[in-house]
Design a protein around this motif. Structure first.
Motif, PDB file in Angstrom:
ATOM      1  N   ALA A 100       0.834  -1.203   0.000  1.00 40.31           N
ATOM      2  CA  ALA A 100       0.000   0.000   0.000  1.00 40.31           C
ATOM      3  C   ALA A 100       0.871   1.256   0.000  1.00 40.31           C
ATOM      4  CB  ALA A 100      -0.928  -0.008   1.214  1.00 40.31           C
ATOM      5  N   GLN A 101       1.933   1.231   0.787  1.00 40.10           N
ATOM      6  CA  GLN A 101       2.820   2.395   0.830  1.00 40.10           C
ATOM      7  C   GLN A 101       3.511   2.607  -0.513  1.00 40.10           C
ATOM      8  OE1 GLN A 101       4.991   0.998   4.274  1.00 40.10           O
ATOM      9  NE2 GLN A 101       3.979   2.463   5.627  1.00 40.10           N
ATOM     10  N   SER A 102       3.935   1.522  -1.155  1.00 43.78           N
ATOM     11  CA  SER A 102       4.571   1.648  -2.473  1.00 43.78           C
ATOM     12  C   SER A 102       3.593   2.197  -3.504  1.00 43.78           C
ATOM     13  CB  SER A 102       5.095   0.286  -2.931  1.00 43.78           C
ATOM     14  OG  SER A 102       6.103  -0.191  -2.057  1.00 43.78           O
ATOM     15  N   LEU A 103       2.361   1.740  -3.478  1.00 38.33           N
ATOM     16  CA  LEU A 103       1.352   2.231  -4.409  1.00 38.33           C
ATOM     17  C   LEU A 103       1.037   3.699  -4.160  1.00 38.33           C
ATOM     18  CD1 LEU A 103      -1.032  -0.865  -4.422  1.00 38.33           C
ATOM     19  CD2 LEU A 103       0.410  -0.103  -6.314  1.00 38.33           C
ATOM     20  N   ALA A 104       0.950   4.074  -2.888  1.00 35.30           N
ATOM     21  CA  ALA A 104       0.685   5.483  -2.565  1.00 35.30           C
ATOM     22  C   ALA A 104       1.815   6.377  -3.051  1.00 35.30           C
ATOM     23  CB  ALA A 104       0.468   5.644  -1.064  1.00 35.30           C
ATOM     24  N   ASP A 105       3.032   5.850  -3.034  1.00 34.01           N
ATOM     25  CA  ASP A 105       4.194   6.644  -3.474  1.00 34.01           C
ATOM     26  C   ASP A 105       4.152   6.954  -4.969  1.00 34.01           C
ATOM     27  OD1 ASP A 105       5.199   6.732  -0.926  1.00 34.01           O
ATOM     28  OD2 ASP A 105       6.635   5.092  -1.215  1.00 34.01           O
ATOM     29  N   THR A 106       3.335   6.237  -5.737  1.00 40.80           N
ATOM     30  CA  THR A 106       3.218   6.543  -7.169  1.00 40.80           C
ATOM     31  C   THR A 106       2.474   7.850  -7.411  1.00 40.80           C
ATOM     32  OG1 THR A 106       1.093   5.395  -7.466  1.00 40.80           O
ATOM     33  CG2 THR A 106       3.118   4.073  -7.683  1.00 40.80           C
ATOM     34  N   ARG A 107       1.778   8.343  -6.400  1.00 39.59           N
ATOM     35  CA  ARG A 107       0.948   9.557  -6.475  1.00 39.59           C
ATOM     36  C   ARG A 107      -0.246   9.385  -7.418  1.00 39.59           C
ATOM     37  NH1 ARG A 107       3.579  13.622  -3.785  1.00 39.59           N
ATOM     38  NH2 ARG A 107       5.803  13.329  -3.447  1.00 39.59           N
ATOM     39  N   ARG A 108      -0.520   8.162  -7.811  1.00 40.58           N
ATOM     40  CA  ARG A 108      -1.679   7.883  -8.648  1.00 40.58           C
ATOM     41  C   ARG A 108      -2.912   7.518  -7.811  1.00 40.58           C
ATOM     42  NH1 ARG A 108      -0.463   5.647 -13.728  1.00 40.58           N
ATOM     43  NH2 ARG A 108      -2.734   5.474 -13.964  1.00 40.58           N
ATOM     44  N   LEU A 109      -2.702   7.285  -6.531  1.00 39.81           N
ATOM     45  CA  LEU A 109      -3.780   6.824  -5.656  1.00 39.81           C
ATOM     46  C   LEU A 109      -3.873   7.749  -4.433  1.00 39.81           C
ATOM     47  CD1 LEU A 109      -2.892   3.012  -5.835  1.00 39.81           C
ATOM     48  CD2 LEU A 109      -4.493   4.264  -7.291  1.00 39.81           C
ATOM     49  N   PRO A 110      -4.383   8.954  -4.613  1.00 44.29           N
ATOM     50  CA  PRO A 110      -4.365   9.945  -3.534  1.00 44.29           C
ATOM     51  C   PRO A 110      -5.200   9.558  -2.319  1.00 44.29           C
ATOM     52  CG  PRO A 110      -5.705  10.709  -5.381  1.00 44.29           C
ATOM     53  CD  PRO A 110      -4.977   9.484  -5.850  1.00 44.29           C
ATOM     54  N   ASN A 111      -6.278   8.822  -2.531  1.00 43.41           N
ATOM     55  CA  ASN A 111      -7.120   8.467  -1.391  1.00 43.41           C
ATOM     56  C   ASN A 111      -6.495   7.362  -0.549  1.00 43.41           C
ATOM     57  OD1 ASN A 111      -9.411  10.267  -1.962  1.00 43.41           O
ATOM     58  ND2 ASN A 111      -9.553   9.056  -3.832  1.00 43.41           N
ATOM     59  N   LEU A 112      -5.739   6.472  -1.188  1.00 45.36           N
ATOM     60  CA  LEU A 112      -4.970   5.506  -0.424  1.00 45.36           C
ATOM     61  C   LEU A 112      -3.954   6.229   0.445  1.00 45.36           C
ATOM     62  CD1 LEU A 112      -4.173   2.595   0.254  1.00 45.36           C
ATOM     63  CD2 LEU A 112      -2.691   2.610  -1.766  1.00 45.36           C
ATOM     64  N   ALA A 113      -3.325   7.252  -0.101  1.00 43.38           N
ATOM     65  CA  ALA A 113      -2.376   8.044   0.698  1.00 43.38           C
ATOM     66  C   ALA A 113      -3.083   8.706   1.875  1.00 43.38           C
ATOM     67  CB  ALA A 113      -1.710   9.088  -0.192  1.00 43.38           C
ATOM     68  N   ARG A 114      -4.294   9.213   1.665  1.00 39.37           N
ATOM     69  CA  ARG A 114      -5.074   9.796   2.767  1.00 39.37           C
ATOM     70  C   ARG A 114      -5.313   8.760   3.864  1.00 39.37           C
ATOM     71  NH1 ARG A 114     -10.587  11.669   0.251  1.00 39.37           N
ATOM     72  NH2 ARG A 114     -11.083  12.207   2.424  1.00 39.37           N
ATOM     73  N   LEU A 115      -5.645   7.556   3.438  1.00 41.31           N
ATOM     74  CA  LEU A 115      -5.930   6.498   4.399  1.00 41.31           C
ATOM     75  C   LEU A 115      -4.694   6.144   5.217  1.00 41.31           C
ATOM     76  CD1 LEU A 115      -8.178   4.480   5.280  1.00 41.31           C
ATOM     77  CD2 LEU A 115      -7.223   2.884   3.609  1.00 41.31           C
ATOM     78  N   LEU A 116      -3.553   6.068   4.553  1.00 42.97           N
ATOM     79  CA  LEU A 116      -2.330   5.687   5.261  1.00 42.97           C
ATOM     80  C   LEU A 116      -1.899   6.733   6.275  1.00 42.97           C
ATOM     81  CD1 LEU A 116      -0.245   4.108   2.346  1.00 42.97           C
ATOM     82  CD2 LEU A 116      -1.607   2.948   4.091  1.00 42.97           C
ATOM     83  N   ASP A 117      -2.415   7.944   6.161  1.00 41.82           N
ATOM     84  CA  ASP A 117      -2.122   8.973   7.165  1.00 41.82           C
ATOM     85  C   ASP A 117      -2.854   8.724   8.476  1.00 41.82           C
ATOM     86  OD1 ASP A 117      -0.353  10.398   5.605  1.00 41.82           O
ATOM     87  OD2 ASP A 117      -1.884  11.752   4.812  1.00 41.82           O
ATOM     88  N   LEU A 118      -3.779   7.758   8.490  1.00 44.27           N
ATOM     89  CA  LEU A 118      -4.584   7.480   9.680  1.00 44.27           C
ATOM     90  C   LEU A 118      -3.942   6.378  10.513  1.00 44.27           C
ATOM     91  CD1 LEU A 118      -8.154   7.601   8.060  1.00 44.27           C
ATOM     92  CD2 LEU A 118      -6.893   9.448   9.185  1.00 44.27           C
TER      93      LEU A 118
END
Length: 441
Positions: free
Chosen positions: A21-39
């Motif tokens: 999930a962290q690797s996918l969020a790092d692509t910046r193509r999945l902004p909502n996954l990045a939002r989730l990982l901030d929780l």
């Protein structure tokens, strides 16, 4: 003065490991996954075996397999030795839906795996895979009709597997659209205390195209990210709806197990047969056609890593008494632990049932539960001859590293612990547990 209604929203992301999930969020193509990982993102461990029925049942009962009694997708009839699916009727403890209803609270649930046949509850539920019939999967019944009219799809067609990415992607986009439609139907008006939505699309994608997901250089990586962008929009819809809720509230997002790239499948029934411990009659029609010759079989396995000793006190045509079976189980563990594939060890651990399970269903548990090292997928088919082989899948489950995010920053250790967080949030009392008897082992 009336107390404000407190709500809990659970987002299930089937098979999603935190590292990926962290690797996918790092692509910046999945902004909502990045939002989730901030929780407060962390990991939890899967209950064993690391399968959806075991772990979603552990979440939704706040109990481990030794109490809820679900050990896999398939069970075996102790009288006839025939295999059959295990469904929600096998759950031996009250679910959180049962407990919420008794407490007068409203639960609304979308796509909960292994939850059919559904039971009446205060609220609404749509069960997920492996159910295919909306009549068994949905309560109240009128909701099923609305879903049919909306073209709701419980599950994508995965029959072509890794041979046809476009076909799989079309199917997964359809199920994602179905989840969004169900979310809109059930969220309307905010009349719920507990809301749960499970997105199973990641598990399906990872089984057949894990290298394309994990490796940016893969030819299909861009197409995979395009598909996951649809999945990311579903995450965003849940997060947006959650953020609009008034306090008090809490959000939990979790996976039922991790995932990793497949090295090889390892068939435990082939291993047992080569040891002379499993004898099957010829003519198996498929991988689930057991054809066990009971009087000549000392042990057999069921997917994924469950080994059962043919015990007289347990099976109609058992070979050993329990005290002999205990000795055999320990001998099998000693022989399995050194198993290697191309010089690499296969097993991380092999457990006796009593080492990992507690509760009244321990008597129905497999005698041994094998935990493979990451990349080795333990199977137990009845129509194979090769110990090590691959059959179209490129990714496999892992017991480790499953995603867990929580606005309350809790750190449960397992999927069972995540269920206990839900029960504790609503102050649900512990249920009485009748020691029900099931025909399926």
């Amino acid at each position: 003065m009336t107390q404000p209604r407190k709500r809990l929203v659970v987002l299930g992301l089937d098979g999603l490991p935190l590292g990926l999930a962290q690797s996918l969020a790092d692509t910046r193509r999945l902004p909502n996954l990045a939002r989730l990982l901030d929780l407060n993102a962390t990991t939890i461990e899967a209950e064993l075996p690391e399968l959806s029925p075991v772990n979603w049942t552990s979440v939704i009962t706040a109990a481990g397999p030794g109490r809820h009694g679900v050990f896999g997708f398939v069970g075996i009839d102790p009288a006839t030795y025939t295999l059959g699916p295990v469904d929600a009727a096998a759950i031996r403890v009250p679910t959180l839906m049962d407990r919420l209803t008794r407490a007068g609270l409203t639960a609304k649930i979308v796509n909960l795996p292994c939850a059919a046949p559904v039971k009446p509850l205060h609220g609404a539920i749509i069960a997920g895979f492996p159910e295919t019939d909306l009549a068994r999967a949905v309560f109240p019944p009128e909701l099923a009709q609305n879903l049919r009219l909306a073209g709701y799809a419980i599950e994508a067609d995965t029959s072509r597997g890794a041979a046809d990415f476009d076909a799989l992607a079309r199917g997964l986009r359809k199920t994602l659209a179905s989840r969004r439609a169900a979310l809109e139907m059930l969220w309307a008006g905010g009349d719920f205390d507990f809301f749960m939505l499970v997105a199973t699309e990641t598990d399906r994608l990872f089984h057949f195209f894990f290298p394309a997901v994990a490796h940016p250089e893969h030819a299909l990586h861009g197409a995979v990210l395009d598909l996951l962008a649809d999945w990311d929009r579903l995450i965003g819809l849940v997060l947006d709806r959650y953020e609009a809720l008034p306090e008090p509230k809490r959000l939990i997002a979790l996976a039922d197990h991790g995932f990793t790239e497949l090295v090889t499948e390892v068939d435990l029934n082939v291993w047992l047969a080569r040891k002379g411990l499993l004898l099957t009659n010829p003519g198996a029609q498929n991988e689930w056609d057991a054809r066990i010759a009971p009087h000549q079989t000392a042990a057999f396995a069921l997917d994924p890593g469950r080994i059962y000793i043919n015990i007289k006190e347990r099976f109609a045509r058992g070979v050993f008494h329990e005290h002999v079976a205990e000795k055999l189980a320990r001998e099998l563990r000693d022989e399995l632990l050194p198993l290697t594939h191309e010089g690499a060890p296969v097993m991380e651990a092999v457990y006796l049932a009593e080492e990992i399970y507690q509760g009244p269903q321990l008597r129905r548990a497999p005698n041994l539960v094998c935990l493979a090292r990451p990349g080795y997928s333990l199977t137990a088919k009845f129509n194979r001859a090769e110990l090590f082989s691959r059959h179209g899948r490129t990714g496999c489950h892992s017991a480790h590293g499953a995603l867990y995010c929580d606005t309350a920053a809790a750190r449960p250790g397992t999927t069972t612990g995540a269920g206990r967080e839900i029960a504790a949030y609503f102050d649900l009392p512990e249920p009485n547990e009748p020691a029900w008897i099931s025909n399926a082992i």
